[in-house]
Design a protein around this motif. Sequence first.
Motif, short mmCIF file in Angstrom:
data_model
loop_
_atom_site.label_atom_id
_atom_site.label_comp_id
_atom_site.label_asym_id
_atom_site.label_seq_id
_atom_site.Cartn_x
_atom_site.Cartn_y
_atom_site.Cartn_z
N CYS A 18 0.86 -1.18 0.00
CA CYS A 18 0.00 0.00 0.00
C CYS A 18 0.90 1.24 0.00
CB CYS A 18 -0.89 0.03 1.24
SG CYS A 18 -2.01 -1.36 1.35
N ILE A 19 0.60 2.19 -0.86
CA ILE A 19 1.39 3.41 -0.95
C ILE A 19 0.49 4.57 -0.53
CG2 ILE A 19 2.72 4.92 -2.48
CD1 ILE A 19 3.93 2.16 -2.26
N GLU A 20 0.94 5.35 0.46
CA GLU A 20 0.17 6.51 0.92
C GLU A 20 0.52 7.73 0.07
OE1 GLU A 20 0.96 6.92 5.09
OE2 GLU A 20 -0.42 5.28 5.59
N ALA A 21 -0.28 8.77 0.19
CA ALA A 21 -0.11 9.98 -0.61
C ALA A 21 1.28 10.62 -0.40
CB ALA A 21 -1.20 10.98 -0.28
N LYS A 22 1.83 10.52 0.80
CA LYS A 22 3.13 11.12 1.09
C LYS A 22 4.29 10.26 0.60
CE LYS A 22 1.40 13.40 5.20
NZ LYS A 22 1.47 13.51 6.66
N GLY A 23 3.99 9.13 -0.03
CA GLY A 23 5.05 8.27 -0.54
C GLY A 23 5.45 7.17 0.43
N CYS A 24 4.87 7.17 1.63
CA CYS A 24 5.17 6.10 2.58
C CYS A 24 4.50 4.82 2.10
CB CYS A 24 4.63 6.46 3.96
SG CYS A 24 5.33 7.98 4.62
N HIS A 25 5.06 3.70 2.49
CA HIS A 25 4.45 2.44 2.09
C HIS A 25 4.30 1.53 3.32
CE1 HIS A 25 8.47 0.77 2.40
NE2 HIS A 25 7.92 -0.43 2.34
N TYR A 26 3.41 0.60 3.24
CA TYR A 26 3.25 -0.43 4.26
C TYR A 26 2.66 -1.67 3.60
CZ TYR A 26 -1.67 1.01 4.37
OH TYR A 26 -2.96 1.32 4.02
N TRP A 27 2.76 -2.80 4.29
CA TRP A 27 2.24 -4.07 3.77
C TRP A 27 0.98 -4.42 4.54
CZ3 TRP A 27 4.40 -6.00 -0.53
CH2 TRP A 27 5.68 -5.57 -0.86
N SER A 28 -0.05 -4.81 3.82
CA SER A 28 -1.35 -5.10 4.44
C SER A 28 -1.84 -6.48 4.01
CB SER A 28 -2.38 -4.04 4.02
OG SER A 28 -3.67 -4.44 4.39
#
Length: 167
Positions: A18-28
Amino acid sequence: MSEEKLYAVKNDEGKWLCIEAKGCHYWSRDDGDFLDQHDADILAHVYGGHVVELIEKPNPEVVSKAEAKMLDKAKTASYPANYISMHAHPDPGANGTSYDELRLMRALVNGYTVAKEKKYNIKVPHTEGWHFQKYSRESKRGSHNDWKPFPAKDIDSNMSKELFLFT
């Protein structure tokens, strides 16, 4: 115009990127972002994981009313596949599994709709243009109100066509 396919990035643990608007990512585990193939390839290279092509949901299987009742019971069974195996028609195919069993398994997984009953006109033998008519309040009235008694010649526009249809 061809439809563009969607892709997502998945890691070896079965989690989606998952990629957030600020460019951060996480795994879901639950969901990921839909991407085009180019972006998915780049993100898989940068963050790890592999590109997965997303496919459209398959069309639901068409089943009879009896099969739908059986599938509803299978959903609540401890072992739905065993329940279907026990209740599907026992006509095994080459691999020991019946065609109906495979079709019902697909219906359980992909979803199903109940088939509408086909209805037919039944012609009176040795006559031309005469059809049998269901007994109903309308057909029992006889000739009053322009209703013709059973059987009736042709289908009059004043009469309900439903009176002539049988399952």
